[in-house]
Design an enzyme around this catalytic site. Sequence first.
Site, PDB file in Angstrom:
ATOM      1  N   GLU A 166       3.722  -5.306   7.661  1.00  0.00           N
ATOM      2  CA  GLU A 166       2.786  -4.319   8.239  1.00  0.00           C
ATOM      3  C   GLU A 166       2.984  -4.129   9.740  1.00  0.00           C
ATOM      4  O   GLU A 166       2.752  -3.051  10.273  1.00  0.00           O
ATOM      5  CB  GLU A 166       1.340  -4.756   7.973  1.00  0.00           C
ATOM      6  CG  GLU A 166       0.883  -4.635   6.526  1.00  0.00           C
ATOM      7  CD  GLU A 166       1.149  -5.886   5.705  1.00  0.00           C
ATOM      8  OE1 GLU A 166       1.998  -6.713   6.092  1.00  0.00           O
ATOM      9  OE2 GLU A 166       0.497  -6.015   4.649  1.00  0.00           O
TER      10      GLU A 166
ATOM     11  N   ALA B 276       0.844  -1.187   0.000  1.00  0.00           N
ATOM     12  CA  ALA B 276       0.000   0.000   0.000  1.00  0.00           C
ATOM     13  C   ALA B 276       0.880   1.239   0.000  1.00  0.00           C
ATOM     14  O   ALA B 276       1.958   1.239   0.602  1.00  0.00           O
ATOM     15  CB  ALA B 276      -0.885  -0.005   1.242  1.00  0.00           C
TER      16      ALA B 276
ATOM     17  N   GLY C  89       0.776  -5.195   0.831  1.00  0.00           N
ATOM     18  CA  GLY C  89      -0.244  -5.297  -0.207  1.00  0.00           C
ATOM     19  C   GLY C  89       0.311  -5.841  -1.524  1.00  0.00           C
ATOM     20  O   GLY C  89      -0.429  -6.407  -2.330  1.00  0.00           O
TER      21      GLY C  89
ATOM     22  N   GLU D 144       0.149  -9.431  -1.071  1.00  0.00           N
ATOM     23  CA  GLU D 144      -1.282  -9.786  -1.091  1.00  0.00           C
ATOM     24  C   GLU D 144      -1.836  -9.742  -2.520  1.00  0.00           C
ATOM     25  O   GLU D 144      -2.679 -10.554  -2.886  1.00  0.00           O
ATOM     26  CB  GLU D 144      -2.058  -8.833  -0.173  1.00  0.00           C
ATOM     27  CG  GLU D 144      -1.742  -9.100   1.295  1.00  0.00           C
ATOM     28  CD  GLU D 144      -2.272  -8.017   2.230  1.00  0.00           C
ATOM     29  OE1 GLU D 144      -2.021  -6.820   1.967  1.00  0.00           O
ATOM     30  OE2 GLU D 144      -2.940  -8.368   3.220  1.00  0.00           O
TER      31      GLU D 144
HETATM   32  N1  CO8 Z   1       4.505   3.453   0.145  1.00  0.00           N
HETATM   33  C1  CO8 Z   1       4.918   4.676  -0.229  1.00  0.00           C
HETATM   34  N2  CO8 Z   1       6.196   4.935  -0.639  1.00  0.00           N
HETATM   35  C2  CO8 Z   1       7.049   3.887  -0.660  1.00  0.00           C
HETATM   36  C3  CO8 Z   1       6.670   2.588  -0.275  1.00  0.00           C
HETATM   37  C4  CO8 Z   1       5.319   2.393   0.148  1.00  0.00           C
HETATM   38  N3  CO8 Z   1       4.841   1.178   0.497  1.00  0.00           N
HETATM   39  N4  CO8 Z   1       7.750   1.774  -0.377  1.00  0.00           N
HETATM   40  C5  CO8 Z   1       8.765   2.558  -0.833  1.00  0.00           C
HETATM   41  N5  CO8 Z   1       8.353   3.829  -0.977  1.00  0.00           N
HETATM   42  C6  CO8 Z   1       9.130   4.986  -1.432  1.00  0.00           C
HETATM   43  C7  CO8 Z   1      10.123   5.439  -0.385  1.00  0.00           C
HETATM   44  O1  CO8 Z   1       9.502   6.267   0.564  1.00  0.00           O
HETATM   45  C8  CO8 Z   1      11.158   6.146  -1.240  1.00  0.00           C
HETATM   46  O2  CO8 Z   1      10.668   7.428  -1.535  1.00  0.00           O
HETATM   47  P1  CO8 Z   1      11.702   8.701  -1.530  1.00  0.00           P
HETATM   48  O3  CO8 Z   1      12.636   8.414  -2.666  1.00  0.00           O
HETATM   49  O4  CO8 Z   1      10.809   9.868  -1.766  1.00  0.00           O
HETATM   50  O5  CO8 Z   1      12.385   8.683  -0.193  1.00  0.00           O
HETATM   51  C9  CO8 Z   1      11.144   5.331  -2.537  1.00  0.00           C
HETATM   52  O6  CO8 Z   1       9.931   4.597  -2.538  1.00  0.00           O
HETATM   53  C10 CO8 Z   1      12.272   4.341  -2.613  1.00  0.00           C
HETATM   54  O7  CO8 Z   1      12.266   3.592  -1.431  1.00  0.00           O
HETATM   55  P2  CO8 Z   1      13.631   3.169  -0.700  1.00  0.00           P
HETATM   56  O8  CO8 Z   1      14.627   4.276  -0.793  1.00  0.00           O
HETATM   57  O9  CO8 Z   1      13.277   2.682   0.659  1.00  0.00           O
HETATM   58  O10 CO8 Z   1      14.079   2.007  -1.686  1.00  0.00           O
HETATM   59  P3  CO8 Z   1      14.796   0.624  -1.371  1.00  0.00           P
HETATM   60  O11 CO8 Z   1      14.874  -0.076  -2.683  1.00  0.00           O
HETATM   61  O12 CO8 Z   1      16.042   0.809  -0.608  1.00  0.00           O
HETATM   62  O13 CO8 Z   1      13.808  -0.175  -0.347  1.00  0.00           O
HETATM   63  C11 CO8 Z   1      11.707  -1.179   0.328  1.00  0.00           C
HETATM   64  C12 CO8 Z   1      12.595  -0.634  -0.818  1.00  0.00           C
HETATM   65  C13 CO8 Z   1      12.352  -2.343   1.085  1.00  0.00           C
HETATM   66  C14 CO8 Z   1      10.462  -1.645  -0.412  1.00  0.00           C
HETATM   67  C15 CO8 Z   1      11.411  -0.047   1.337  1.00  0.00           C
HETATM   68  O14 CO8 Z   1      11.065   1.127   0.654  1.00  0.00           O
HETATM   69  C16 CO8 Z   1      10.251  -0.377   2.270  1.00  0.00           C
HETATM   70  O15 CO8 Z   1      10.437  -1.040   3.272  1.00  0.00           O
HETATM   71  N6  CO8 Z   1       9.022   0.058   1.905  1.00  0.00           N
HETATM   72  C17 CO8 Z   1       7.842  -0.139   2.742  1.00  0.00           C
HETATM   73  C18 CO8 Z   1       7.341  -1.548   2.643  1.00  0.00           C
HETATM   74  C19 CO8 Z   1       6.125  -1.740   3.510  1.00  0.00           C
HETATM   75  O16 CO8 Z   1       6.128  -1.480   4.697  1.00  0.00           O
HETATM   76  N7  CO8 Z   1       5.037  -2.261   2.885  1.00  0.00           N
HETATM   77  C20 CO8 Z   1       3.799  -2.515   3.577  1.00  0.00           C
HETATM   78  C21 CO8 Z   1       2.885  -1.354   3.470  1.00  0.00           C
HETATM   79  S1  CO8 Z   1       1.395  -1.627   4.371  1.00  0.00           S
HETATM   80  C22 CO8 Z   1       0.436  -2.558   3.315  1.00  0.00           C
HETATM   81  O17 CO8 Z   1       0.830  -2.873   2.255  1.00  0.00           O
HETATM   82  C23 CO8 Z   1      -0.925  -2.954   3.836  1.00  0.00           C
HETATM   83  C24 CO8 Z   1      -1.791  -3.466   2.692  1.00  0.00           C
HETATM   84  C25 CO8 Z   1      -3.235  -3.194   2.971  1.00  0.00           C
HETATM   85  C26 CO8 Z   1      -3.998  -3.234   1.649  1.00  0.00           C
HETATM   86  C27 CO8 Z   1      -5.066  -2.248   1.539  1.00  0.00           C
HETATM   87  C28 CO8 Z   1      -4.648  -0.885   0.917  1.00  0.00           C
HETATM   88  C29 CO8 Z   1      -4.247  -0.804  -0.525  1.00  0.00           C
END
Ligand code: CO8
Length: 257
Positions: free
Chosen positions: A131, A64, A108, A111
């Site tokens: 999450e 998400a 997500g 998922e």
């Molecule tokens: N949402 C928004 N922005 C994101 C997300 C995300 N999930 N993941 C990455 N980004 C953004 C970062 O903020 C960053 O932005 P900026 O350049 O402006 O700082 C950019 O993408 C690149 O990210 P990273 O620098 O962190 O890149 P890496 O390649 O080093 O790392 C990762 C990638 C491991 C994916 C890391 O970004 C991360 O941990 N992301 C979050 C993952 C996460 O927690 N996912 C779960 C989210 S909750 C969820 O999915 C619940 C689902 C419910 C479904 C119902 C709703 C749709």
Amino acid sequence: MAEIVIVTREAPIATVQLNRPEVRNAISEQLMDELVKVLAGLDGDDTIRCIVITGSDRAFSAGADIKDNFVNATPVTMLDQDLTSKWEAIRRIRTPIIAAVSGYALGGGCELAMACDIIVASESAQFGQPEINLGIIPGAGGTQRLTRTAGKYVANELILTGRLIKADEARAIGLVAQVYPGASWLEDAKALARAIAEKPPIAARLATEAVDLAWNSTLDAGLEFERKAFYLLFATDDKKEGVDAFMSKRKPTFKGT
Ligand code: CO8
């Protein structure tokens, strides 16, 4: 502006690519709306017999969009958005869908892959339900589909720790059907889609519906559905073609009738 969902039709298959690389294909409301729309369009196209959903080498989807969906969210805004109905719409697509995962499939994103019929992965793929690190739990099927896939004890370990697993471990727990080399994963996934697209489409649709029922209903109800679907297929031209081709030792050509 670049499209956030790129559709490539190569009948009888189509590839749907999530395209928000700057946020690792995080799922915004707009991305979800677009995805549901293109999938519905492809599902209504008889020339398309298998769909591949994919992302980039680096990310299938990081889940998400935390900024878009969660920063100012309240239970009421979440309820209003009715996100669940969009995920349901994906589940109800009848054309077989392969999730071709490279890089991250988190939250997500994982998922979304699990809402598909088959998951294949590149060696670099990493799956997880992180999450818990945001103070929440999976909200689009993760607690249910991962548990039905991997069992209670593995699912709890992954959901409670948020640990990411690599493609080989994902395969070992039954999440991933095939692991492909990093250089050819998408072509390999498309080859799988083309192989499925050669099969009789009515049988393929009924097969995935029956397999889904193994999750959603009792054994008796699932067996009942399977039996009726099996009988129904004896009314199709493709059953006649398949059996005739076998009897005359030739390759069948299925028409979807
Ligand atoms: N949402 C928004 N922005 C994101 C997300 C995300 N999930 N993941 C990455 N980004 C953004 C970062 O903020 C960053 O932005 P900026 O350049 O402006 O700082 C950019 O993408 C690149 O990210 P990273 O620098 O962190 O890149 P890496 O390649 O080093 O790392 C990762 C990638 C491991 C994916 C890391 O970004 C991360 O941990 N992301 C979050 C993952 C996460 O927690 N996912 C779960 C989210 S909750 C969820 O999915 C619940 C689902 C419910 C479904 C119902 C709703 C749709």
